[in-house]
Design a protein around this motif. Structure first.
Motif, PDB file in Angstrom:
ATOM      1  N   ASN A   1       0.828  -1.206   0.000  1.00 43.78           N
ATOM      2  CA  ASN A   1       0.000   0.000   0.000  1.00 43.78           C
ATOM      3  C   ASN A   1       0.864   1.259   0.000  1.00 43.78           C
ATOM      4  O   ASN A   1       2.057   1.226   0.300  1.00 43.78           O
ATOM      5  CB  ASN A   1      -0.931   0.022   1.220  1.00 43.78           C
ATOM      6  CG  ASN A   1      -2.018  -1.035   1.114  1.00 43.78           C
ATOM      7  OD1 ASN A   1      -2.466  -1.376   0.021  1.00 43.78           O
ATOM      8  ND2 ASN A   1      -2.436  -1.557   2.252  1.00 43.78           N
ATOM      9  N   PHE A   2       0.220   2.362  -0.309  1.00 44.42           N
ATOM     10  CA  PHE A   2       0.897   3.649  -0.357  1.00 44.42           C
ATOM     11  C   PHE A   2       0.940   4.264   1.037  1.00 44.42           C
ATOM     12  O   PHE A   2      -0.049   4.231   1.767  1.00 44.42           O
ATOM     13  CB  PHE A   2       0.153   4.579  -1.320  1.00 44.42           C
ATOM     14  CG  PHE A   2       0.869   5.870  -1.578  1.00 44.42           C
ATOM     15  CD1 PHE A   2       1.805   5.975  -2.592  1.00 44.42           C
ATOM     16  CD2 PHE A   2       0.603   6.977  -0.797  1.00 44.42           C
ATOM     17  CE1 PHE A   2       2.456   7.172  -2.835  1.00 44.42           C
ATOM     18  CE2 PHE A   2       1.252   8.188  -1.018  1.00 44.42           C
ATOM     19  CZ  PHE A   2       2.180   8.275  -2.051  1.00 44.42           C
TER      20      PHE A   2
ATOM     21  N   LYS B   1       5.168   3.356  -2.263  1.00 38.95           N
ATOM     22  CA  LYS B   1       4.476   2.084  -2.053  1.00 38.95           C
ATOM     23  C   LYS B   1       5.408   1.110  -1.338  1.00 38.95           C
ATOM     24  O   LYS B   1       6.570   0.941  -1.728  1.00 38.95           O
ATOM     25  CB  LYS B   1       4.030   1.504  -3.390  1.00 38.95           C
ATOM     26  CG  LYS B   1       3.232   0.211  -3.261  1.00 38.95           C
ATOM     27  CD  LYS B   1       2.730  -0.269  -4.620  1.00 38.95           C
ATOM     28  CE  LYS B   1       1.631   0.625  -5.134  1.00 38.95           C
ATOM     29  NZ  LYS B   1       0.996   0.070  -6.359  1.00 38.95           N
TER      30      LYS B   1
ATOM     31  N   THR C   1       6.123   5.834  -7.117  1.00 40.65           N
ATOM     32  CA  THR C   1       5.444   5.354  -8.320  1.00 40.65           C
ATOM     33  C   THR C   1       5.983   5.982  -9.600  1.00 40.65           C
ATOM     34  O   THR C   1       5.501   5.668 -10.690  1.00 40.65           O
ATOM     35  CB  THR C   1       3.936   5.636  -8.208  1.00 40.65           C
ATOM     36  OG1 THR C   1       3.734   7.039  -7.945  1.00 40.65           O
ATOM     37  CG2 THR C   1       3.318   4.824  -7.075  1.00 40.65           C
TER      38      THR C   1
END
Length: 350
Positions: free
Chosen positions: A87-88, A171, A195
């Motif tokens: 997850n971010f 991430k 990202t």
């Protein structure tokens, strides 16, 4: 009498010829002579000039603009862990904590000592103003206050090292440790990458005039159908003396969905141009430390020739120097070829 002399001469010649026939000829090969190696069988192509239309194509590797392996700054037992894998997370997000009970206790002790030292400093300062103490006594107390303040700052820095945070937004990867584990700076807690995707690729020195900051390149990533666009953002200031290539970096623009760091990609540099060129299969190229060679078959023997390669297109390589149209180039059996060995071409591949 003459007849008798002629008979003796004829008989002597007859005996000499018989003895010469029974002896070994000087031209007869010895049993110890080296045996000839059998000829090497290869497949080959006939080098021909063809229309070659393609931009410069090189190989590249995708990577995240920022990537880090998050490790603890101190050694200790993990007492808290909050890692949302995949997850971010934002910059500064707390991912875990190490046991800091001993440091917290030391911090409280130093703070208590500082309170007492400050009271002594204030009291001696008033006495110094009226001449109740000398300057040396006051300086000693003031030095104690400053020393305790430095100790507190040091312990606070040690406490901060027990908190594991994200250094930038990105991430998270997969968690590598568990709650309660004892870790040190050698242990990887988790990986973090942003990202933004970029590509590194190498360009042969003969094409460096095509490379300019801000220029666009196209990418064909393995496993994807559409081309991606990227912009050149950095160029290595010198060419590698080993590979004679220039390293270039470009940032991928637009959506990067389905594209991950570490993926292989083909990079297309410049616009397509049509020209006459000699193409050979990539397996015909023999890489060496100081260049590349191909094996040319002439008069039943292999001749190893230096070549200069250019652009690549699928399984073909452009030859800039070293070959001419009509040359027979070996494509298989190259490892068994020697300059002195006989060669048989069993098949010419069109």
């Amino acid at each position: 009498m003459k007849f008798f002399s002629y008979s003796i001469i004829a008989y002597t010649l007859f005996l000499y010829s018989c003895s010469s026939g029974n002896g070994k000829s000087k031209d007869t090969p010895s049993n110890n002579a080296p045996k000839k190696e059998p000829p090497v069988t290869v497949e080959a192509i006939i080098a021909t000039e063809v229309d070659f239309t393609s931009p410069l194509e090189v190989s590249g590797s995708l990577q995240s603009q920022d990537f880090v392996e998050i490790r603890p700054e101190a050694s200790g037992k993990i007492v808290a862990l909050s890692i949302p894998e995949g997850n971010f997370v934002g910059q500064g997000t707390v991912l875990g904590r190490l046991n800091s009970d001993d440091l917290q206790a030391q911090l409280k002790k130093n703070q208590a000592q500082l309170v007492l030292a400050k009271k002594n400093e204030e009291r001696l300062k008033k006495l110094l103003e009226v001449g109740g103490v000398n300057q040396q006594e006051y300086d000693q107390v003031l030095s104690q206050v400053q020393s305790l303040q430095a100790d507190i700052e040091f312990v606070q820095a040690q406490v901060r090292k027990t908190v594991i945070t994200a250094p930038f937004s990105g991430k998270l990867g997969l968690r590598q440790v568990s709650l309660g584990a004892y870790v040190s700076p050698n242990n990887i807690i988790v990986t973090l990458q942003n990202t933004n995707i970029q590509v590194d690729f190498n360009v042969p020195e003969q094409y460096i005039q095509k490379i300019k900051l801000g220029e666009k390149v196209s990418l064909k990533v393995e496993g994807t159908e559409n081309l991606l666009n990227a912009q050149i953002i950095a160029i290595e200031p010198q060419i590698s003396a080993t590979t004679r290539n220039l390293k270039v970096r470009a940032r991928v623009e637009g959506s990067t969905e389905g594209v991950l760091g570490g993926m292989f990609t083909r990079v297309f540099v410049g616009t397509a141009q049509t020209q006459k060129a000699i193409l050979v299969p990539s397996n015909a190229i023999i890489p060496e430390t100081r260049g590349k060679k191909v094996a040319i078959i002439r008069s039943g023997k292999a001749i190893f020739t230096d070549v200069e390669t250019g652009a690549r297109k699928e399984s073909k390589v452009q030859i800039l120097k070293g070959l001419k149209a009509g040359d027979t180039v070996a494509t298989t059996g190259i490892l068994f070829l020697k300059p002195t060995s006989q060669v048989i071409v069993k098949k010419v591949i069109q």
